[in-house]
Design an enzyme around this catalytic site. Structure first.
Site, PDB file in Angstrom:
ATOM      1  N   CYS A   1       0.840  -1.196   0.000  1.00 42.69           N
ATOM      2  CA  CYS A   1       0.000   0.000   0.000  1.00 42.69           C
ATOM      3  C   CYS A   1       0.884   1.257   0.000  1.00 42.69           C
ATOM      4  O   CYS A   1       2.007   1.248   0.499  1.00 42.69           O
ATOM      5  CB  CYS A   1      -0.908   0.004   1.229  1.00 42.69           C
TER       6      CYS A   1
ATOM      7  N   ASP B   1       0.404   3.748   1.722  1.00 43.20           N
ATOM      8  CA  ASP B   1       0.372   4.308   3.075  1.00 43.20           C
ATOM      9  C   ASP B   1       1.792   4.579   3.596  1.00 43.20           C
ATOM     10  O   ASP B   1       2.651   3.689   3.576  1.00 43.20           O
ATOM     11  CB  ASP B   1      -0.353   3.321   4.005  1.00 43.20           C
TER      12      ASP B   1
ATOM     13  N   ARG C   1       2.960   4.737   6.382  1.00 41.51           N
ATOM     14  CA  ARG C   1       3.374   3.989   7.578  1.00 41.51           C
ATOM     15  C   ARG C   1       3.864   2.585   7.262  1.00 41.51           C
ATOM     16  O   ARG C   1       4.233   1.840   8.164  1.00 41.51           O
ATOM     17  CB  ARG C   1       2.191   3.902   8.563  1.00 41.51           C
TER      18      ARG C   1
ATOM     19  N   HIS D   1      -2.283  -4.095   4.939  1.00 38.87           N
ATOM     20  CA  HIS D   1      -2.063  -3.653   6.322  1.00 38.87           C
ATOM     21  C   HIS D   1      -3.395  -3.287   6.969  1.00 38.87           C
ATOM     22  O   HIS D   1      -4.295  -2.774   6.295  1.00 38.87           O
ATOM     23  CB  HIS D   1      -1.099  -2.459   6.372  1.00 38.87           C
TER      24      HIS D   1
ATOM     25  N   CYS E   1      -6.133   0.131   6.843  1.00 36.99           N
ATOM     26  CA  CYS E   1      -5.890   0.648   5.499  1.00 36.99           C
ATOM     27  C   CYS E   1      -7.039   1.583   5.117  1.00 36.99           C
ATOM     28  O   CYS E   1      -8.200   1.173   5.049  1.00 36.99           O
ATOM     29  CB  CYS E   1      -5.783  -0.507   4.500  1.00 36.99           C
TER      30      CYS E   1
HETATM   31 CO    CO Z   1      -3.459   1.186   2.945  1.00 34.64          CO
END
Ligand code: CO
Length: 211
Positions: A43, A45, A47, A99, A102
């Site tokens: 992803c 993302d 993090r 994750h 998400c």
């Molecule tokens: Co995500």
């Protein structure tokens, strides 16, 4: 005053210094080429940084990231990365890593409009529809979202198997394994969902190309 992005350039210079202190030939070696063993599909993302959470160094992992780690079979970006990784770099493992928490998956669970991204989230909604009986039975919204993240990874693993790229690699007896993992934002642990798609027999017959 230093602008926030200037810190990144400063960090970069420091990083170069550190690497050269450890190994004066570090960049010379990397410049020779790459032969990563893994393709990571994760992803976007911020993090979930692929190299950092897996302890892999530059040169070890070919990386593709998009919202909710999707394997969309008409996505030229994903297909180009997959084709190059499998056919040229000959990676041995493809890892789809989702994750928990998400944002893409959570948004796909709801009915709110977000704009253009709704068209991307549609692919995730299609996964929900496939698993709606199981997901709708989970009353707790957080737990339902967690399960949705997991089944989404499982479907993306199968979607990799459905590509002619992966099927041809298997047909040619290339050493290629597909894995489905999920990263927990809360503790940093990656769990193997054990959804390895080992060959075309793991796919519905409609998706099996002739050998
Ligand atoms: Co995500």
């Amino acid at each position: 005053m230093e602008k926030s992005y200037e810190r990144l350039l400063k960090n970069n210079k420091q990083w170069v210094e550190n690497q050269l202190a450890l190994d004066p030939t570090y960049f010379e070696q990397l410049a020779k080429g790459q032969s990563p063993e893994y393709l990571w599909i994760g992803c976007s993302d911020s993090r979930v940084p692929a190299n950092e959470i897996t302890g892999t160094k530059p040169g070890e992992m070919f990386v593709h990231r998009n919202i909710a780690n999707m394997v969309v079979h008409s996505d030229m970006n994903l297909l180009s990365v997959l084709s190059y990784a499998v056919e040229v770099l000959k990676v041995k493992h493809i890892i789809v890593c989702g994750h928990y928490n998400c944002g893409g998956v959570i948004a796909a669970m709801g009915n709110k409009q977000y704009g253009l991204i709704d068209n991307w989230l549609r692919h995730i909604k299609d996964v929900y529809r496939m698993y709606h009986a199981e997901l709708d039975a989970i009353e707790d919204e957080t737990l339902r979202a967690r399960r949705f993240v997991e089944v989404n990874v499982m479907e993306q693993v199968l979607d990799l198997g459905k590509t002619s790229i992966v099927q041809n690699a298997w047909k040619n007896k290339q050493d290629l394994h597909v894995h489905g993992w999920v990263y927990d934002i809360h503790d940093g642990i990656i769990a193997d969902l054990d959804v390895t798609c080992r060959g075309i027999d793991d796919l519905h017959s409609i998706y099996q190309f002739d050998i």
